[in-house]
Design a protein around this motif. Structure first.
Motif, PDB file in Angstrom:
ATOM      1  N   ASN A 190       5.885  20.422 -23.862  1.00  0.00           N
ATOM      2  CA  ASN A 190       5.460  19.482 -22.694  1.00  0.00           C
ATOM      3  C   ASN A 190       6.342  18.344 -22.779  1.00  0.00           C
ATOM      4  O   ASN A 190       6.587  17.739 -21.784  1.00  0.00           O
ATOM      5  N   PHE A 191       6.557  17.465 -23.822  1.00  0.00           N
ATOM      6  CA  PHE A 191       7.106  16.303 -23.941  1.00  0.00           C
ATOM      7  C   PHE A 191       8.616  16.369 -24.574  1.00  0.00           C
ATOM      8  O   PHE A 191       9.398  15.411 -24.192  1.00  0.00           O
ATOM      9  N   CYS A 192       9.094  17.293 -25.134  1.00  0.00           N
ATOM     10  CA  CYS A 192      10.412  17.372 -25.341  1.00  0.00           C
ATOM     11  C   CYS A 192      11.327  18.367 -24.343  1.00  0.00           C
ATOM     12  O   CYS A 192      12.222  17.836 -23.790  1.00  0.00           O
ATOM     13  N   LEU A 193      10.862  19.401 -24.049  1.00  0.00           N
ATOM     14  CA  LEU A 193      11.506  20.415 -23.451  1.00  0.00           C
ATOM     15  C   LEU A 193      11.234  20.003 -21.614  1.00  0.00           C
ATOM     16  O   LEU A 193      12.290  19.810 -21.026  1.00  0.00           O
ATOM     17  N   LEU A 194      10.150  19.923 -21.621  1.00  0.00           N
ATOM     18  CA  LEU A 194       9.701  19.721 -20.022  1.00  0.00           C
ATOM     19  C   LEU A 194       9.815  18.167 -19.726  1.00  0.00           C
ATOM     20  O   LEU A 194       9.618  17.556 -18.549  1.00  0.00           O
ATOM     21  N   ARG A 195       9.821  17.512 -20.813  1.00  0.00           N
ATOM     22  CA  ARG A 195       9.985  15.835 -20.687  1.00  0.00           C
ATOM     23  C   ARG A 195       8.817  15.262 -19.868  1.00  0.00           C
ATOM     24  O   ARG A 195       9.039  14.265 -18.994  1.00  0.00           O
ATOM     25  N   LYS A 196       7.523  15.647 -19.922  1.00  0.00           N
ATOM     26  CA  LYS A 196       6.692  14.823 -19.385  1.00  0.00           C
ATOM     27  C   LYS A 196       6.246  13.562 -20.003  1.00  0.00           C
ATOM     28  O   LYS A 196       6.540  13.374 -21.220  1.00  0.00           O
ATOM     29  N   ARG A 197       5.747  12.727 -19.307  1.00  0.00           N
ATOM     30  CA  ARG A 197       5.695  11.281 -19.486  1.00  0.00           C
ATOM     31  C   ARG A 197       3.895  11.231 -19.434  1.00  0.00           C
ATOM     32  O   ARG A 197       3.592   9.796 -19.456  1.00  0.00           O
ATOM     33  N   HIS A 198       2.831  12.008 -19.382  1.00  0.00           N
ATOM     34  CA  HIS A 198       1.708  11.738 -19.351  1.00  0.00           C
ATOM     35  C   HIS A 198       0.962  13.194 -20.054  1.00  0.00           C
ATOM     36  O   HIS A 198       1.457  14.164 -19.763  1.00  0.00           O
ATOM     37  N   PHE A 199      -0.383  12.866 -20.308  1.00  0.00           N
ATOM     38  CA  PHE A 199      -1.182  14.143 -20.634  1.00  0.00           C
ATOM     39  C   PHE A 199      -1.917  14.482 -19.479  1.00  0.00           C
ATOM     40  O   PHE A 199      -2.116  13.782 -18.502  1.00  0.00           O
ATOM     41  N   ASN A 200      -1.998  15.948 -19.287  1.00  0.00           N
ATOM     42  CA  ASN A 200      -2.842  16.422 -18.519  1.00  0.00           C
ATOM     43  C   ASN A 200      -4.184  16.748 -18.965  1.00  0.00           C
ATOM     44  O   ASN A 200      -4.499  17.126 -20.022  1.00  0.00           O
ATOM     45  N   THR A 201      -5.364  16.161 -18.463  1.00  0.00           N
ATOM     46  CA  THR A 201      -6.716  16.023 -18.967  1.00  0.00           C
ATOM     47  C   THR A 201      -7.261  17.268 -19.115  1.00  0.00           C
ATOM     48  O   THR A 201      -7.725  17.708 -20.170  1.00  0.00           O
ATOM     49  N   GLY A 202      -6.928  18.159 -18.333  1.00  0.00           N
ATOM     50  CA  GLY A 202      -7.498  19.691 -18.456  1.00  0.00           C
ATOM     51  C   GLY A 202      -6.912  20.228 -19.346  1.00  0.00           C
ATOM     52  O   GLY A 202      -7.653  21.007 -20.254  1.00  0.00           O
TER      53      GLY A 202
END
Length: 238
Positions: A190-202
């Motif tokens: 989620n945060f290295c490959l897709l580089r998301k900058r937030h958590f998905n609560t679900g």
């Protein structure tokens, strides 16, 4: 001690809000520390009081003092826990001379640039009573992501690195293991490959309810993982 400005402003409130959904994760973590957390306990980095609330209910903790540098979080803590002792500031603002049996530090050390100095301060605080440090930090530098930087993390630790730093500070390491192997791969995706900058609560709720419990049972009862999202350490001040 120099702390990242991000760690004390935007990011922490966001981090705490997401982790408030992880009830099973939080309960399992505190079970890992239940034996050494007794007597007079110092909580470093109380945040918005998610761990504080549980600790205040533990009958084997005679006295609990919580440290929190953020003024806004301190106001929340004082409102939520009237009568509880809150120290606004850092570890250096704790009154010298108090006797402590344990220090609890969960996801704090990575925010401190001079982390070895912080560990040495913990040792000096605990040495009088041969007290115990209960420490939890993010693990594995290869999954250091943009979100880590947003959170104000200076680093993620390896097991050999953390052991060396604890021993150089004077501690005897009683237990040191990786924690949450499933979280390692979820963080990388989620945060290295897709580089998301937030958590998905679900996603946080789903992971906490359906993925983490069986993974934790295996890790704690069958075989400790060779890698993980975090590191858990219990160390005694010799």
């Amino acid at each position: 001690m120099k702390e990242s400005p991000n760690a004390l402003t935007v990011s922490e409130d966001f981090e705490f809000k997401a982790l408030s959904l992880a009830d099973n994760y939080r309960a399992a973590l505190l079970r890992e520390f239940s034996k050494p957390l007794h007597g007079n306990v110092l909580e470093v980095g109380a945040g918005i009081g998610q761990i504080t609330e549980v600790l205040l209910r533990k009958h084997y903790i005679n006295r609990l003092v919580s440290i929190e540098p953020d003024p806004g979080f301190c106001r929340q803590l004082l409102k939520k826990f009237p009568g509880h002792t809150i120290v606004q500031g850092t570890f250096k603002d704790v009154h010298e001379g108090d006797d402590w049996d344990a220090i609890l530090s969960i996801n704090v050390l990575e925010h401190i640039q001079e982390d070895e100095d912080e560990l040495k301060n913990y040792w000096h605080c605990l040495a009088k009573n041969i007290g115990t440090l209960c420490l939890f930090v993010p693990a594995r530098p290869e999954i250091y992501a943009p979100l880590d930087k947003d959170f104000g993390h200076f680093r993620r630790y390896t097991r050999p690195e953390l052991r060396q730093k604890l021993e150089r500070a004077g501690f005897q390491v009683l237990r040191l293991r990786y924690y949450n192997v499933a979280g390692y791969f979820a963080w990388w995706l989620n945060f290295c490959l897709l580089r998301k900058r937030h958590f998905n609560t679900g996603s946080v709720r789903f992971f906490d309810r359906f993925i983490f419990p069986p993974v934790y049972r295996f890790e704690s009862r069958v075989c400790a993982p060779f890698i993980g999202q975090s590191l858990l350490a219990v160390a005694r001040a010799q």
